[in-house]
Motif scaffolding. Structure first.
Motif, PDB file in Angstrom:
ATOM      1  N   GLU A 157       0.811  -1.216   0.000  1.00 21.03           N
ATOM      2  CA  GLU A 157       0.000   0.000   0.000  1.00 21.03           C
ATOM      3  C   GLU A 157       0.842   1.263   0.000  1.00 21.03           C
ATOM      4  O   GLU A 157       0.348   2.348  -0.294  1.00 21.03           O
ATOM      5  CB  GLU A 157      -0.928   0.016   1.221  1.00 21.03           C
ATOM      6  CG  GLU A 157      -1.945  -1.109   1.237  1.00 21.03           C
ATOM      7  CD  GLU A 157      -1.423  -2.340   1.966  1.00 21.03           C
ATOM      8  OE1 GLU A 157      -0.184  -2.481   2.072  1.00 21.03           O
ATOM      9  OE2 GLU A 157      -2.224  -3.159   2.423  1.00 21.03           O
ATOM     10  N   GLY A 158       2.110   1.169   0.367  1.00 23.66           N
ATOM     11  CA  GLY A 158       3.000   2.309   0.282  1.00 23.66           C
ATOM     12  C   GLY A 158       3.087   3.110   1.563  1.00 23.66           C
ATOM     13  O   GLY A 158       2.276   2.977   2.482  1.00 23.66           O
ATOM     14  N   ILE A 159       4.091   3.963   1.618  1.00 25.29           N
ATOM     15  CA  ILE A 159       4.248   4.879   2.746  1.00 25.29           C
ATOM     16  C   ILE A 159       3.045   5.814   2.816  1.00 25.29           C
ATOM     17  O   ILE A 159       2.533   6.110   3.892  1.00 25.29           O
ATOM     18  CB  ILE A 159       5.568   5.658   2.603  1.00 25.29           C
ATOM     19  CG1 ILE A 159       6.759   4.688   2.690  1.00 25.29           C
ATOM     20  CG2 ILE A 159       5.681   6.740   3.671  1.00 25.29           C
ATOM     21  CD1 ILE A 159       8.096   5.334   2.396  1.00 25.29           C
ATOM     22  N   ILE A 160       2.586   6.287   1.665  1.00 23.17           N
ATOM     23  CA  ILE A 160       1.314   7.011   1.578  1.00 23.17           C
ATOM     24  C   ILE A 160       0.310   6.077   0.924  1.00 23.17           C
ATOM     25  O   ILE A 160       0.495   5.662  -0.227  1.00 23.17           O
ATOM     26  CB  ILE A 160       1.444   8.304   0.760  1.00 23.17           C
ATOM     27  CG1 ILE A 160       2.443   9.263   1.404  1.00 23.17           C
ATOM     28  CG2 ILE A 160       0.093   8.990   0.620  1.00 23.17           C
ATOM     29  CD1 ILE A 160       2.685  10.526   0.601  1.00 23.17           C
ATOM     30  N   SER A 161      -0.741   5.727   1.649  1.00 22.96           N
ATOM     31  CA  SER A 161      -1.785   4.843   1.129  1.00 22.96           C
ATOM     32  C   SER A 161      -3.025   5.671   0.823  1.00 22.96           C
ATOM     33  O   SER A 161      -3.575   6.332   1.709  1.00 22.96           O
ATOM     34  CB  SER A 161      -2.117   3.755   2.152  1.00 22.96           C
ATOM     35  OG  SER A 161      -3.169   2.939   1.691  1.00 22.96           O
ATOM     36  N   LEU A 162      -3.446   5.650  -0.441  1.00 19.40           N
ATOM     37  CA  LEU A 162      -4.585   6.444  -0.880  1.00 19.40           C
ATOM     38  C   LEU A 162      -5.861   5.623  -0.770  1.00 19.40           C
ATOM     39  O   LEU A 162      -5.923   4.482  -1.242  1.00 19.40           O
ATOM     40  CB  LEU A 162      -4.400   6.900  -2.326  1.00 19.40           C
ATOM     41  CG  LEU A 162      -3.136   7.714  -2.637  1.00 19.40           C
ATOM     42  CD1 LEU A 162      -3.106   8.078  -4.115  1.00 19.40           C
ATOM     43  CD2 LEU A 162      -3.061   8.961  -1.771  1.00 19.40           C
ATOM     44  N   GLY A 163      -6.884   6.224  -0.160  1.00 21.10           N
ATOM     45  CA  GLY A 163      -8.178   5.572  -0.058  1.00 21.10           C
ATOM     46  C   GLY A 163      -9.005   5.756  -1.312  1.00 21.10           C
ATOM     47  O   GLY A 163      -8.500   6.118  -2.382  1.00 21.10           O
ATOM     48  N   LEU A 176       6.454   3.740  -2.217  1.00 18.30           N
ATOM     49  CA  LEU A 176       6.280   5.121  -1.779  1.00 18.30           C
ATOM     50  C   LEU A 176       4.811   5.493  -1.659  1.00 18.30           C
ATOM     51  O   LEU A 176       4.408   6.170  -0.714  1.00 18.30           O
ATOM     52  CB  LEU A 176       6.978   6.069  -2.755  1.00 18.30           C
ATOM     53  CG  LEU A 176       8.462   5.795  -3.016  1.00 18.30           C
ATOM     54  CD1 LEU A 176       8.996   6.757  -4.069  1.00 18.30           C
ATOM     55  CD2 LEU A 176       9.265   5.898  -1.728  1.00 18.30           C
ATOM     56  N   LEU A 177       4.011   5.075  -2.623  1.00 15.92           N
ATOM     57  CA  LEU A 177       2.598   5.456  -2.653  1.00 15.92           C
ATOM     58  C   LEU A 177       1.819   4.334  -3.316  1.00 15.92           C
ATOM     59  O   LEU A 177       2.284   3.734  -4.294  1.00 15.92           O
ATOM     60  CB  LEU A 177       2.424   6.768  -3.419  1.00 15.92           C
ATOM     61  CG  LEU A 177       1.027   7.342  -3.582  1.00 15.92           C
ATOM     62  CD1 LEU A 177       1.074   8.865  -3.521  1.00 15.92           C
ATOM     63  CD2 LEU A 177       0.419   6.910  -4.919  1.00 15.92           C
ATOM     64  N   GLY A 178       0.637   4.034  -2.777  1.00 15.63           N
ATOM     65  CA  GLY A 178      -0.154   2.961  -3.357  1.00 15.63           C
ATOM     66  C   GLY A 178      -1.637   3.159  -3.135  1.00 15.63           C
ATOM     67  O   GLY A 178      -2.069   3.928  -2.271  1.00 15.63           O
ATOM     68  N   SER A 179      -2.434   2.449  -3.946  1.00 10.88           N
ATOM     69  CA  SER A 179      -3.885   2.518  -3.817  1.00 10.88           C
ATOM     70  C   SER A 179      -4.501   1.229  -4.340  1.00 10.88           C
ATOM     71  O   SER A 179      -4.137   0.742  -5.414  1.00 10.88           O
ATOM     72  CB  SER A 179      -4.443   3.709  -4.599  1.00 10.88           C
ATOM     73  OG  SER A 179      -5.858   3.696  -4.587  1.00 10.88           O
ATOM     74  N   TYR A 180      -5.450   0.683  -3.579  1.00  9.04           N
ATOM     75  CA  TYR A 180      -6.225  -0.467  -4.026  1.00  9.04           C
ATOM     76  C   TYR A 180      -7.387  -0.051  -4.931  1.00  9.04           C
ATOM     77  O   TYR A 180      -8.048  -0.900  -5.519  1.00  9.04           O
ATOM     78  CB  TYR A 180      -6.809  -1.197  -2.812  1.00  9.04           C
ATOM     79  CG  TYR A 180      -5.862  -2.180  -2.167  1.00  9.04           C
ATOM     80  CD1 TYR A 180      -5.490  -3.351  -2.821  1.00  9.04           C
ATOM     81  CD2 TYR A 180      -5.354  -1.948  -0.897  1.00  9.04           C
ATOM     82  CE1 TYR A 180      -4.632  -4.260  -2.224  1.00  9.04           C
ATOM     83  CE2 TYR A 180      -4.499  -2.853  -0.289  1.00  9.04           C
ATOM     84  CZ  TYR A 180      -4.138  -4.012  -0.957  1.00  9.04           C
ATOM     85  OH  TYR A 180      -3.288  -4.912  -0.362  1.00  9.04           O
ATOM     86  N   TYR A 181      -7.638   1.259  -5.037  1.00  8.11           N
ATOM     87  CA  TYR A 181      -8.905   1.719  -5.603  1.00  8.11           C
ATOM     88  C   TYR A 181      -8.769   2.320  -6.993  1.00  8.11           C
ATOM     89  O   TYR A 181      -9.701   2.956  -7.478  1.00  8.11           O
ATOM     90  CB  TYR A 181      -9.537   2.751  -4.657  1.00  8.11           C
ATOM     91  CG  TYR A 181      -9.784   2.199  -3.282  1.00  8.11           C
ATOM     92  CD1 TYR A 181     -10.911   1.429  -3.022  1.00  8.11           C
ATOM     93  CD2 TYR A 181      -8.882   2.425  -2.252  1.00  8.11           C
ATOM     94  CE1 TYR A 181     -11.132   0.906  -1.757  1.00  8.11           C
ATOM     95  CE2 TYR A 181      -9.098   1.912  -0.987  1.00  8.11           C
ATOM     96  CZ  TYR A 181     -10.225   1.147  -0.743  1.00  8.11           C
ATOM     97  OH  TYR A 181     -10.443   0.625   0.504  1.00  8.11           O
TER      98      TYR A 181
END
Length: 725
Positions: free
Chosen positions: A194-200, A229-234
Motif C-alpha cells: 500500500e506504500g508509505i502514503i496509502s490512498l483511499g 512510496l505510494l499505493g492505492s487499491y482503488y
C-alpha cells in the motif's frame, strides 16, 4: 503495525468517509464541533500533557488541535486523536514510537478527520518563511479522512516528511504544486504494497514534489529492495503525480523509480523505488587555484576569443576584474587585471558595440556605475575601457537583451540594470552603448526589493534575444484587499517594436530568489529555470508553459546555482553552492518513466522532471558564486569554478574538474550500503544461495552466472573490509 490493521483502527474513529475535498484557507472557520486547542509549548512535549495546551486540557475527538508556534519541536504520544490537526507556522515531529508495544491496537498512530499542513497560520497567514511541516518518525502511522498539504492562495513550500517505517493512510489526499513530500527511507520503509502514503477511495490531487533519500541515521535499504512510496487499491491515483522529483542516494548508489499499474504487488497501483549500484561515481578534484586580493563577488564563464572554450571573468570586491583566458588543456592562463568601479556586483556578456565580438558590462553597487569593457580584437588580454554612466538607485544585478534605438537601424545588444530605490521599489532599465556615450532606452517597474536578473535561455544554446528574469516582491493575487507581498520571478521582454521593456509574466515563488539558472532540462524544446531561494528551497519554474511552480527543500541554504554540460553528453547538470555545511552539490537530469506519475503525452498531464544528486564536494568555506565552463571533448571534462571569500584562507577562485569513474568493486558486495563488506553482507549470500533466474537475488549473484554460490562468496571475501569513499 501492518497497514491492514491500521485501516481497521481507522474505521473505529472515523465513521463517515467523504469523497469531496474542501480547501481550507486561513479565513475559513475551523471544522470541529468542539473547541480550538492551541499548542503553547515551543519546546515540544507529551501530547496528553494538559500544560502544553491553551485550554489546560487535552483535545478530544471533536476538537481542533492547532500548531502555530514559529518553532521546530516534537510532540510525543501513543495515540493522538482530534477532529483536525491544523499546522500553521510550526515544524512538528510526531514521535509515535511505542517501544515493544508498537504492534498493539491503540499505539503508535494519529487519527484525525483533517490534517491540514501549511494552510497558513490562522492569525498570521502570510509568513512564507514558515510554511509548516509534519514529520512522522519511529514507525508511527496516521489516519486521515482528508490531508491537504500546502496553500491554495499563497506559494507555501509546506512539507510532509516520513522517516524510518512511518506511513499515512488518507481517504482524500491533496498536495498543492509548491508543497513537497520527503521520503527519508531505511531498510524498514515502504515494505507494504500500500506504500508509505496509502490512498483511499476518495479524491486525490498530487501536484507537489517529492524528495527521496536514504536516512543517514538508519540502516539503508538493501540492494534491489523495493520501497513502496505510494499505493492505492482503488485505482484512484491522479494523472499528475509528483511532477518534480529529486533523488538523493548515498554515494555509488542510484534510486530507480517505477510505476506499477497493479499487475504486480497484489493488485495495488503503486509508485515504488529500487536501490541499485550506480553506473558511475563522480570524482571532484581541484585542478587550479588562484589567490585574489579580495573577495570574489561574481563569476562569469563566456567565450571572449571565439575559440569555442569559455574564458572566465571574476569580479573582485576591491573594484577590479580578473579575466582568465582558457587554455587547450582545460586550465586557465595567468589573469589580466582591469580596473572597474566601487564594489562590482554583477557582469553580463554580449556584443554591446556591434563589432561581432563579445564585450562586458559591469555594474557596481558602491558608486552606481554601469561600465562597458569592449573587446575589439577578440582578445581577453586586450579589453578596452568603454563608455560608462551613473545609474539612479542601488544596482542589484545585470542582464542583456536586444533593443531597437533611434540611432541604430538594426537591433543592438543592451545591458539591463535592475536597481533598488531608497523606498525599496525596483526598476529594470535598458542601456545601449553609443560611441562614447551610454543611452538609457527602457525603464520598467519590477516590484519591491529586487534581486538577481539573468536571461531566461538555455545556457548551452545562447538564445540571441532571450527574455529576462528578475526576482522581486509583488502583491499576491486572489486577495480583495490588503494583499501580502510575495516573492516572484518576473519575466521581461522587449516590446514588439523593440524599444521598451515589458513585464509579460509574474510567477510567484516559495521564497525570495537568491540566484537562478536556466536550460532545457528535459529536452522538450522549452526552457526551465531553477531558482534557489533565501529560505532554502529549490523552485522549478517552467517559464514558457502555464505550469505552476514546483518546489523542494534543499539540505540547507544555497547562495548560487549554475547549469552546464559537465558530462559532455548533451544533458545539463546543475551545480548548487551551499552555505551550511559549505559544499557543492551536483545534480543531473535522469529519465522519468512513462505512466500516470508524469509521463509524456497524456492530456492535462504535467511531464515530470527528475533530478539525481550524484556528487557532493565539501568546502572549507561557503562559496560566493559558482560557474560552469565548457571545455572541448578533446580536453578534460567541463569544469566547475568556485569563488571563495577567504574566511578559511586567502580569497581565491578554484577550478574543479569533475570526472565520472566506475564504482569500486566493493560497492557491489556492500549489499546494505553501510560502507563495509562484512558478516551482514555474507548473510545475504547465504540467504539467497542457489539458482537465481531473476528478482531480488540478482543483486547477490555477483558474477551474473545465474546462481548465488561459491564464486559469489569468493568475490565477496575479496572485497572484505572498508568500502567507504
Amino acid at each position: 503495525m501492518e497497514l491492514h490493521s491500521m485501516i481497521f483502527l481507522r474505521s473505529i474513529f472515523v465513521t463517515t468517509i467523504t469523497t469531496t475535498c474542501i480547501m481550507w484557507t486561513p479565513t475559513t472557520a475551523l471544522a470541529g464541533d468542539g473547541d480550538v486547542f492551541d499548542w503553547i509549548n515551543p519546546a515540544g512535549g507529551e501530547y496528553k500533557d494538559p500544560l502544553n495546551w491553551s485550554q489546560q486540557s487535552t483535545p478530544q475527538f471533536d476538537d481542533d488541535a492547532r500548531f502555530d508556534i514559529t518553532n521546530t519541536y516534537s510532540v510525543t504520544g501513543e495515540y493522538l486523536a482530534a477532529n483536525s490537526f491544523l499546522i500553521g507556522r510550526s515544524n512538528v515531529t510526531f514521535d509515535l514510537n511505542c517501544g515493544d508495544e508498537q504492534d498493539l491496537i491503540g499505539c503508535g498512530y494519529i487519527s484525525v478527520t483533517d490534517l491540514l499542513i501549511g494552510n497558513g497560520s490562522y492569525d498570521f497567514p502570510r509568513e512564507l518563511d514558515n510554511p509548516g511541516s509534519v514529520t512522522f518518525i519511529n514507525g508511527g502511522g496516521g489516519f486521515t479522512e482528508t490531508t491537504i498539504l500546502g496553500n491554495t492562495k499563497l506559494p507555501l513550500g509546506s512539507r510532509l516528511i516520513f522517516k524510518n517505517s512511518s506511513s499515512l493512510r488518507s481517504e482524500n489526499f491533496i498536495s498543492t504544486p509548491e508543497s513537497s513530500v520527503l521520503f527519508k527511507v531505511d531498510v524498514n520503509s515502504g515494505i507494504f504494497d500500500e506504500g508509505i502514503i496509502s490512498l483511499g477511495s476518495g479524491s486525490h490531487s498530487i501536484e507537489g514534489s517529492f524528495v527521496l533519500q536514504t536516512d543517514p541515521l538508519g540502516a539503508a535499504p538493501v540492494l534491489s529492495q523495493e520501497i513502496n512510496l505510494l499505493g492505492s487499491y482503488y485505482s484512484s491515483t491522479p494523472p499528475d503525480l509528483f511532477p518534480f522529483r529529486v533523488l538523493r542516494p548515498r554515494p555509488a548508489r542510484a534510486f530507480e523509480v517505477e510505476w506499477d499499474s497493479g499487475t504486480t504487488g497484489g493488485g495495488v497501483e503503486r509508485l515504488f523505488a529500487r536501490l541499485e549500484v550506480s553506473d558511475t561515481v563522480a570524482s571532484v578534484s581541484l585542478s587550479q587555484s588562484d589567490e585574489l586580493g579580495d573577495v570574489p563577488t561574481r563569476l562569469l564563464a563566456t567565450d571572449l576569443d571565439n575559440d569555442g572554450r569559455d574564458d572566465l571573468v571574476v569580479l573582485i570586491d576591491s573594484g577590479v576584474i580578473n579575466v582568465y583566458r582558457s587554455l587547450p588543456n582545460g586550465l586557465f592562463d595567468t589573469p589580466v587585471e582591469y580596473d572597474a568601479c566601487d564594489n562590482p556586483v554583477d557582469v553580463s556578456a554580449a556584443d554591446f558595440d556591434g563589432d561581432g565580438t563579445t564585450d562586458l558590462a559591469i555594474g557596481c553597487a558602491g558608486d552606481g556605475t554601469l561600465l562597458f569593457y569592449l573587446n575589439p580584437d577578440a582578445d581577453p588580454s586586450q579589453l578596452v575601457e568603454g563608455p560608462s554612466t551613473v545609474v539612479d538607485g542601488e544596482i542589484r544585478s545585470l542582464a542583456n537583451t536586444l533593443f531597437v534605438t533611434s540611432f541604430s537601424l538594426v537591433a543592438r545588444n543592451g545591458a539591463t540594470v535592475t536597481t533598488r530605490a531608497n523606498a525599496g521599489n525596483g526598476r529594470t532599465k535598458g542601456y545601449v552603448a553609443n560611441g562614447a556615450n551610454v543611452v538609457q532606452v527602457a525603464n520598467v517597474e519590477v516590484g519591491d526589493d529586487p534581486g538577481p536578473s539573468d536571461p531566461i535561455d538555455d545556457e548551452n544554446k545562447k538564445d540571441p534575444e532571450p527574455p529576462i528574469g528578475v526576482g522581486g516582491d509583488v502583491p499576491a493575487a486572489g486577495f480583495n484587499r490588503g494583499a501580502p507581498l510575495v516573492p516572484a520571478l518576473m519575466i521581461l521582454e522587449t516590446s514588439p517594436a523593440g524599444t521598451e521593456l515589458e513585464v509579460v509574466k509574474t510567477i510567484p515563488l516559495t521564497g525570495r530568489a537568491i540566484d537562478f539558472a536556466s536550460a532545457d532540462l528535459d529536452s522538450d524544446g522549452n526552457i526551465e529555470t531553477l531558482v534557489v531561494t533565501d529560505n532554502g528551497h529549490l523552485d522549478l519554474v517552467r517559464t514558457e508553459l502555464d505550469y505552476p511552480v514546483h518546489s523542494i527543500h534543499l539540505d540547507g541554504t544555497a547562495n548560487s546555482i549554475a547549469i552546464g554540460d559537465l558530462e559532455e553528453d548533451g544533458t545539463p547538470e546543475i551545480v548548487i553552492g551551499m552555505t551550511a555545511p559549505a559544499r557543492l552539490e551536483i545534480y543531473r537530469v535522469v529519465e522519468t518513466p512513462d505512466g500516470p506519475q508524469g509521463g509524456k503525452g497524456e492530456e492535462n498531464e504535467v511531464p515530470a522532471i527528475t533530478l539525481e544528486r550524484y556528487a557532493v564536494e565539501f568546502l572549507g568555506e561557503a562559496p560566493t558564486d559558482v560557474a560552469v565552463t565548457s571545455v572541448p571533448a578533446a580536453a578534460d571534462e567541463s569544469e566547475v569554478i568556485v569563488g571563495l571569500p577567504g574566511g578559511a584562507g586567502a580569497p581565491s577562485v578554484n577550478v574543479n574538474e569533475v570526472d565520472n569513474v566506475p564504482p569500486p568493486p566493493c560497492t557491489f558486495a556492500d549489499f546494505n550500503s553501510d560502507g563495509v563488506v562484512n558478516a551482514f553482507d555474507l548473510a545475504f549470500i547465504l540467504g539467497y544461495w542457489g539458482p537465481c533466474t531473476g528478482g531480488e537475488c540478482t543483486s547477490f549473484d555477483l558474477n551474473d552466472d545465474g546462481e548465488v554460490g561459491s564464486a559469489d562468496l569468493g568475490l565477496l571475501f575479496s572485497s572484505w573490509g572498508d568500502c567507504s569513499f
